[in-house]
Design an enzyme around this catalytic site. Sequence first.
Site, PDB file in Angstrom:
ATOM      1  N   HIS A 151       5.822   5.598 -10.514  1.00  0.00           N
ATOM      2  CA  HIS A 151       5.140   6.148 -11.689  1.00  0.00           C
ATOM      3  C   HIS A 151       3.827   6.783 -11.226  1.00  0.00           C
ATOM      4  O   HIS A 151       2.928   6.073 -10.768  1.00  0.00           O
ATOM      5  CB  HIS A 151       4.875   5.051 -12.722  1.00  0.00           C
ATOM      6  CG  HIS A 151       6.121   4.442 -13.286  1.00  0.00           C
ATOM      7  ND1 HIS A 151       6.772   4.961 -14.374  1.00  0.00           N
ATOM      8  CD2 HIS A 151       6.849   3.369 -12.880  1.00  0.00           C
ATOM      9  CE1 HIS A 151       7.850   4.226 -14.636  1.00  0.00           C
ATOM     10  NE2 HIS A 151       7.924   3.262 -13.736  1.00  0.00           N
TER      11      HIS A 151
ATOM     12  N   ASP B  51      13.319   5.405 -17.882  1.00  0.00           N
ATOM     13  CA  ASP B  51      12.710   4.159 -17.431  1.00  0.00           C
ATOM     14  C   ASP B  51      11.454   3.823 -18.218  1.00  0.00           C
ATOM     15  O   ASP B  51      10.616   4.675 -18.498  1.00  0.00           O
ATOM     16  CB  ASP B  51      12.352   4.235 -15.951  1.00  0.00           C
ATOM     17  CG  ASP B  51      11.791   2.913 -15.452  1.00  0.00           C
ATOM     18  OD1 ASP B  51      12.537   1.925 -15.486  1.00  0.00           O
ATOM     19  OD2 ASP B  51      10.608   2.874 -15.086  1.00  0.00           O
TER      20      ASP B  51
ATOM     21  N   HIS C 151      17.357   1.838 -17.070  1.00  0.00           N
ATOM     22  CA  HIS C 151      16.463   0.685 -17.281  1.00  0.00           C
ATOM     23  C   HIS C 151      17.236  -0.269 -18.187  1.00  0.00           C
ATOM     24  O   HIS C 151      17.327  -0.064 -19.393  1.00  0.00           O
ATOM     25  CB  HIS C 151      15.172   1.167 -17.952  1.00  0.00           C
ATOM     26  CG  HIS C 151      14.240   0.082 -18.365  1.00  0.00           C
ATOM     27  ND1 HIS C 151      13.019  -0.123 -17.761  1.00  0.00           N
ATOM     28  CD2 HIS C 151      14.324  -0.871 -19.337  1.00  0.00           C
ATOM     29  CE1 HIS C 151      12.401  -1.128 -18.334  1.00  0.00           C
ATOM     30  NE2 HIS C 151      13.177  -1.605 -19.292  1.00  0.00           N
TER      31      HIS C 151
ATOM     32  N   ASN D 166       7.845  -5.558 -16.208  1.00  0.00           N
ATOM     33  CA  ASN D 166       9.123  -5.293 -16.870  1.00  0.00           C
ATOM     34  C   ASN D 166      10.107  -4.719 -15.851  1.00  0.00           C
ATOM     35  O   ASN D 166       9.835  -3.655 -15.288  1.00  0.00           O
ATOM     36  CB  ASN D 166       8.906  -4.293 -18.006  1.00  0.00           C
ATOM     37  CG  ASN D 166      10.182  -3.956 -18.764  1.00  0.00           C
ATOM     38  OD1 ASN D 166      11.276  -4.335 -18.382  1.00  0.00           O
ATOM     39  ND2 ASN D 166      10.030  -3.199 -19.836  1.00  0.00           N
TER      40      ASN D 166
ATOM     41  N   ASP E 254       8.889   0.598  -8.091  1.00  0.00           N
ATOM     42  CA  ASP E 254       8.476   0.598  -9.498  1.00  0.00           C
ATOM     43  C   ASP E 254       6.947   0.549  -9.578  1.00  0.00           C
ATOM     44  O   ASP E 254       6.376  -0.165 -10.411  1.00  0.00           O
ATOM     45  CB  ASP E 254       9.102  -0.565 -10.266  1.00  0.00           C
ATOM     46  CG  ASP E 254       8.943  -0.425 -11.786  1.00  0.00           C
ATOM     47  OD1 ASP E 254       8.496   0.656 -12.250  1.00  0.00           O
ATOM     48  OD2 ASP E 254       9.237  -1.389 -12.510  1.00  0.00           O
TER      49      ASP E 254
ATOM     50  N   HIS F 132      -2.058   0.798 -13.700  1.00  0.00           N
ATOM     51  CA  HIS F 132      -2.744   0.713 -14.997  1.00  0.00           C
ATOM     52  C   HIS F 132      -4.243   0.600 -14.761  1.00  0.00           C
ATOM     53  O   HIS F 132      -4.673  -0.055 -13.807  1.00  0.00           O
ATOM     54  CB  HIS F 132      -2.266  -0.511 -15.788  1.00  0.00           C
ATOM     55  CG  HIS F 132      -0.851  -0.432 -16.248  1.00  0.00           C
ATOM     56  ND1 HIS F 132      -0.423   0.450 -17.210  1.00  0.00           N
ATOM     57  CD2 HIS F 132       0.253  -1.136 -15.868  1.00  0.00           C
ATOM     58  CE1 HIS F 132       0.878   0.287 -17.410  1.00  0.00           C
ATOM     59  NE2 HIS F 132       1.312  -0.668 -16.606  1.00  0.00           N
TER      60      HIS F 132
END
Length: 428
Positions: free
Chosen positions: A58, A150, A177, A276, A303, A307
């Site tokens: 991401h 995802d 996902h 998750n 993954d 944040h």
Amino acid sequence: MSKILIRGAKVLGGEPQDVLIDGETIAALGSGLSPEGATVIEADGKILLPGLVDLHTHLREPGREDSETVLTGTRAAAGGGYTAVFAMANTFPVADTAGVVEQVYRLGQEHGYCDVQPIGAVTVGLEGKKLAELGAMHESAAGVTVFSDDGKCVDDAVIMRRALEYVKAFGGVVAQHAQEPRLTEGAQMNEGVVSAELGLGGWPAVAEESIIARDVLLAEHVGSRVHICHLSTAGSVEIVRWAKSRGIDVTAEVTPHHLLLTDELVRTYNPVYKVNPPLRTERDVMALREALADGTIDIVATDHAPHPHEDKDCEWAAAAMGMVGLETALSVVQRTMVDTGLLTWADVADRMSFAPARIGQATGHGRPISAGEPANLTLVDSAYRGEVDPAGFASRSRNTPYEGRELPGRITHTFLRGRATVVDGKLA
């Protein structure tokens, strides 16, 4: 470009040899290669691997540049030994059009720390109601071949079937996902003994396993390819193993954190462990390791989910889900799989470079370390041991579950088409 001679490297963990890079390609391998005109890197028995490829990253740009950007994310990737990453579609705006995926692709080209291959959304706005412009994204300059919502599950079986039928036409793959939304409403962690004791909403294994079972059957029916993102339970392993035994075209990934961490850590209520799918039990962890070793699980994918501080440094229920992982992935794999004897370094090259490049069709990556091949390489000091300090991360975010933990291995050099992006453990 100048020549580079890597002297005494253990190629895929084998016997030490020299590797000569000339321009963008590997020119020669052997013993006692001439250093004339070349910059010499004394490898001293370090492990030389093909550049790592992450099928699940991401990068947040566009829209959440407070978490990560293509620049900071690819710098983190290079620091972790990666030469190519696949950027997930849950950006703002969502990468569900040719315009957005081309923007991400070009940002990766401009920054140059590793190649960025965008993943296109399966449905418009990740809403699960209408197929996105799959064909247009594939035909764009980005050449998208992997599609995923995802962060959200494509839970409508009809939509999933249509997506599988659509991508079959150009050899694409849908990366699912696996999370049945109605079974995970209000879920905060793995459903089990720990969730019951803590009074947190449970996330049952069957929410993942039921979607995987449905999707491998859909893939068999359509004759298309499906990839399972961040597989996390022992039951999911058995379903994928069964599907492969039937010849169904399914591949699966596991994250480094699901190979090491368990739901017991949630007892601390530290939101850094909120992810998750959630951290599972020790039994699940052992099943995932065994499945990665025997090939039931094809690849390791990070993954990487950055944040900002304010989204993780809060009470558990309000915290965002996700962990950064690009800069620690290989170290965790060394600790859980290599140092335990479950994988060799050649196996690591397969699970973290060859196989993900093959699944995602990453041109020029996941290639053998041999003369004439692109010089996408990473050099690893496997004897190194040190504590993880997120203050030194290249990522814009610091939400790592490994802060203060001792992990083995350190990336000393990364080469993207012969150009050093990491030198002596520091970004070039």
